[in-house]
Structures are given as structure tokens and as C-alpha cells.
Design a protein around this motif. Structure first.
Motif, PDB file in Angstrom:
ATOM      1  N   PRO A 121      32.484  18.104  65.327  1.00 57.88           N
ATOM      2  CA  PRO A 121      32.684  19.425  65.685  1.00 57.88           C
ATOM      3  C   PRO A 121      33.841  19.167  66.834  1.00 57.88           C
ATOM      4  O   PRO A 121      34.010  18.438  67.313  1.00 57.88           O
ATOM      5  CB  PRO A 121      31.593  19.895  66.374  1.00 57.88           C
ATOM      6  N   VAL A 122      34.703  20.405  66.605  1.00 56.51           N
ATOM      7  CA  VAL A 122      36.017  20.405  67.920  1.00 56.51           C
ATOM      8  C   VAL A 122      35.922  21.946  68.307  1.00 56.51           C
ATOM      9  O   VAL A 122      35.749  22.739  67.561  1.00 56.51           O
ATOM     10  CB  VAL A 122      37.094  20.028  66.948  1.00 56.51           C
ATOM     11  N   TYR A 123      36.067  22.117  69.727  1.00 62.16           N
ATOM     12  CA  TYR A 123      36.141  23.237  70.215  1.00 62.16           C
ATOM     13  C   TYR A 123      37.459  23.335  71.160  1.00 62.16           C
ATOM     14  O   TYR A 123      37.581  22.705  72.038  1.00 62.16           O
ATOM     15  CB  TYR A 123      34.773  23.669  71.253  1.00 62.16           C
ATOM     16  N   SER A 124      38.107  24.453  70.887  1.00 59.35           N
ATOM     17  CA  SER A 124      39.546  24.657  71.604  1.00 59.35           C
ATOM     18  C   SER A 124      39.148  25.673  72.819  1.00 59.35           C
ATOM     19  O   SER A 124      39.053  26.909  72.527  1.00 59.35           O
ATOM     20  CB  SER A 124      40.608  25.283  70.730  1.00 59.35           C
ATOM     21  N   VAL A 142      38.775  19.762  72.486  1.00 61.75           N
ATOM     22  CA  VAL A 142      37.914  18.826  72.769  1.00 61.75           C
ATOM     23  C   VAL A 142      37.348  18.462  71.493  1.00 61.75           C
ATOM     24  O   VAL A 142      36.669  19.203  70.678  1.00 61.75           O
ATOM     25  CB  VAL A 142      36.718  19.278  73.670  1.00 61.75           C
ATOM     26  N   VAL A 143      37.566  16.916  71.092  1.00 60.73           N
ATOM     27  CA  VAL A 143      37.115  16.592  69.939  1.00 60.73           C
ATOM     28  C   VAL A 143      35.714  15.896  70.304  1.00 60.73           C
ATOM     29  O   VAL A 143      35.676  14.815  70.849  1.00 60.73           O
ATOM     30  CB  VAL A 143      38.056  15.328  69.203  1.00 60.73           C
ATOM     31  N   GLY A 144      34.498  16.134  69.459  1.00 63.88           N
ATOM     32  CA  GLY A 144      33.189  15.780  69.598  1.00 63.88           C
ATOM     33  C   GLY A 144      32.939  14.597  69.070  1.00 63.88           C
ATOM     34  O   GLY A 144      33.932  13.705  68.721  1.00 63.88           O
ATOM     35  N   SER A 145      31.891  14.153  68.811  1.00 60.86           N
ATOM     36  CA  SER A 145      31.203  12.890  68.426  1.00 60.86           C
ATOM     37  C   SER A 145      31.115  12.816  67.055  1.00 60.86           C
ATOM     38  O   SER A 145      30.615  14.039  66.392  1.00 60.86           O
ATOM     39  CB  SER A 145      30.149  12.203  68.955  1.00 60.86           C
ATOM     40  N   PRO A 146      31.248  11.881  66.110  1.00 59.19           N
ATOM     41  CA  PRO A 146      31.138  11.984  64.823  1.00 59.19           C
ATOM     42  C   PRO A 146      29.550  12.074  64.373  1.00 59.19           C
ATOM     43  O   PRO A 146      29.084  11.471  64.829  1.00 59.19           O
ATOM     44  CB  PRO A 146      32.081  10.922  64.335  1.00 59.19           C
TER      45      PRO A 146
END
Length: 326
Positions: A219-222, A275-279
Motif C-alpha cells: 500500500p502507498v499513500y500520498s 509513504v510506501v508501506g510494508s509488503p
């Protein structure tokens, strides 16, 4: 001397963002109109050759395109980054021995955060994730536009089509981070300052693809993406919303009525932190069942909500902000 340099820097930032906005809004349409108009002039051979090349090169976007570091490392993208500014934040390692599907949220009006972080080298993705290549997937129809398709392929952009994703996740080796803006056009219609709305509940195709190729989900959130423009949001059932939905259904994207900081086109100078989250580890399934897709889709949504709440305060939001999933 410093003041003059500051003015020059600000001008370069403004011009870099202006060219990006104009490219986003008008380049595809302009290239299409130019190709048609040239057919009725003495320069018709140029248009004919362009169309012939389009037919001959039709499958290239779905087979890895023509990515060049030259375009991705243009200095103009550094000025573009600094205008807002845009930042990329790492929270976990991504192994170069695996492939990933990064779901990016929210779409916003023009997805400035996603483009800067994954479509250029200006935010240091390669340094943060050694051995991993970011591959931003966008509207497939743009790769059918003469001339414009060459530019976006050089920038390392790819069609968000099944055949393109299959190639990137199965025939391009390991270390591919395919970035998909999950909410797409529907999500852009909910973009407004203060809003944190994500269209995800019925978007399960990316999860099925991840299972078919054993690609981990990330998951990625801008944070701040929705702050860049003011949008006129039509209520559900209104004539304006019906026209937007019809256009989206026919063309694949939605026309948004928005205004920015200067000349109504330039976005506001608001910081955006991607923000790049954990796989999320995903097994490989040749024919994933609906239950498997639902299971990993649920895990993804839970991870996205967790990512949002863990980083919202450090990225400029108050503790009271909530993430709305549609």
C-alpha cells in the motif's frame, strides 16, 4: 545575490510545473488533432508515416516500452519536485528478488506525488530501494496517441492493461515494482482539500493479478495530494456528475473542474509526502479463487488503513483525520 538566485529557482520551479500541467491536460489531444490536420496539408506524408509507425509498433507498450534514464533524470523534474515540495518516505525494505504491485492512493487531480516518485528519478526511489525498478502504470489509451506515446514510453510509463502487467510481472525478471493508482478516474472526482477518500472496496483486479504472478502487495499513500487543487464537486445524481460519469465510461477518465494557485492551472504549493508501506506476502496461484482474492483484498485494505493512521500526523494531518473507503 541569494535573492536573485531564489527568484531564478522559483521561476524554474513554476515553469517545470506549468509544462507538466499543460502536458497532462493538452498533449494527447494536441497530438491527435495535429495528426489529423496534417493529413489535409502538403505534410500529409508525415502524418501517414506516424500512423504507419503506430500500427507497426502497436504492441511495444505492452512489452516493456522504451524506458530511458535520460528522460527520467531530466533536471526539470528536480525543479518540479521542489515546487511543492514532493517527498518519498520508505517504511520497509523491498527485496530485488521479488516483484511487487504498489497500490497508490489517492488519485488526486493529476497524481503529482505518484508521477514524481515513480515516474522520475528525482525522489531517489532507486537509492532507497536498490535493485528495484519503479514502473508507473497509467491509462492504456494514451499509448495509442501518435507522438505522445513515444514521450511517455521514454519516461518509463506503462499501460495499466492485463497484457502489460503480465509482461512486467513475468517476463521482465525480478525487482519490478509496478505502481497502479487503484482509484483511477472515479477517485479523482472525490479529490478536494481536506478529503481523504479512497475508492477501493470494489477494486479487486489488482489483487487477482498479484495472486496470478505471486507479486507482493504494497500500500502507498500520498499525503497532501488532494490539497493541490480546488475542485467543483457535483453531488450524486446531478447533471454535472452524470456528464462526468458518462465521459468517464466512454473515455476512461473523468473531466474535473478545478482551479489552482496561479492562472487557475498551477497547483498550490502544498507539500506532498508519498509513504510506501510494508509488503504483504502473496502466494502464486494460477487460478485464484474468489475467496483468495477477497482475503488478500481485505488484508490490503487493513494495511492501507494502518499506513494512513501511522503516518498522518507526521505528514501534516491532525489525529482526528479519518480515511474513507468507498
Amino acid at each position: 545575490m541569494t535573492r536573485e538566485k531564489s527568484r531564478w529557482k522559483e521561476l524554474m520551479e513554476t515553469l517545470s510545473v506549468l509544462q507538466w500541467v499543460l502536458t497532462f491536460l493538452f498533449s494527447a489531444v494536441s497530438c491527435t488533432i495535429l495528426s489529423i490536420c496534417l493529413m489535409f496539408t502538403s505534410l500529409w506524408p508525415l502524418s501517414a508515416l506516424s500512423l504507419m509507425w503506430l500500427v507497426m509498433d502497436w504492441q511495444t507498450p505492452e512489452k516493456g516500452g522504451r524506458r530511458t534514464q535520460f528522460v527520467r533524470k531530466w533536471k526539470i523534474w528536480d525543479h518540479f519536485r521542489d515546487y511543492f515540495p514532493l517527498k518519498l518516505k520508505k517504511t520497509a525494505e523491498l527485496s530485488p528478488n521479488k516483484n511487487y504491485i504498489l497500490g497508490c492512493h489517492p488519485h488526486g487531480i493529476m497524481s503529482a506525488g505518484a508521477f514524481s516518485c515513480f515516474g522520475t528519478e528525482s525522489n531517489g526511489f532507486t537509492e532507497l530501494y536498490p535493485g528495484v525498478r519503479s514502473r508507473l502504470a497509467i491509462l492504456a489509451g494514451l499509448f495509442r496517441v501518435p507522438l505522445f506515446r513515444e514521450y511517455i514510453m521514454c519516461a518509463g510509463l506503462y499501460p495499466v492493461s492485463k497484457s502489460s502487467l503480465m509482461h512486467l510481472l513475468s517476463q521482465s525478471g525480478k525487482g519490478n515494482a509496478v505502481v497502479i493508482i487503484i482509484g483511477g478516474a472515479a477517485e479523482s472526482l472525490s479529490s478536494a482539500p481536506g478529503a481523504n477518500t479512497v475508492v477501493i472496496k470494489q477494486r479487486k483486479g489488482f489483487v487477482k493479478v498479484a495472486l496470478e504472478f505471486g507479486a507482493d502487495l504494497v500500500p502507498v499513500y500520498s499525503f497532501g495530494e488532494n490539497e493541490l487543487f480546488q475542485q467543483v464537486i457535483f453531488t450524486d445524481g446531478s447533471i454535472g456528475r452524470k456528464l462526468q460519469d458518462l465521459f468517464k465510461k466512454v473515455m476512461g477518465f473523468a473531466p474535473c473542474l478545478f482551479v489552482g494557485e496561479k492562472y487557475a492551472l498551477l497547483p498550490y504549493r502544498k507539500p506532498v509526502t508519498t509513504v510506501v508501506g510494508s509488503p504483504i506476502s502473496v502466494p502464486k496461484r494460477m487460478s485464484p479463487t474468489n475467496d483468495e482474492v477477497d482475503h488478500y483484498h481485505k488484508l490490503y485494505m487493513e494495511a492501507l488503513i494502518k499506513l494512513f493512521h501511522e503516518h498522518k500526523v507526521s505528514c501534516g494531518l491532525s489525529e482526528s483525520h479519518k480515511l474513507l473507503l468507498l
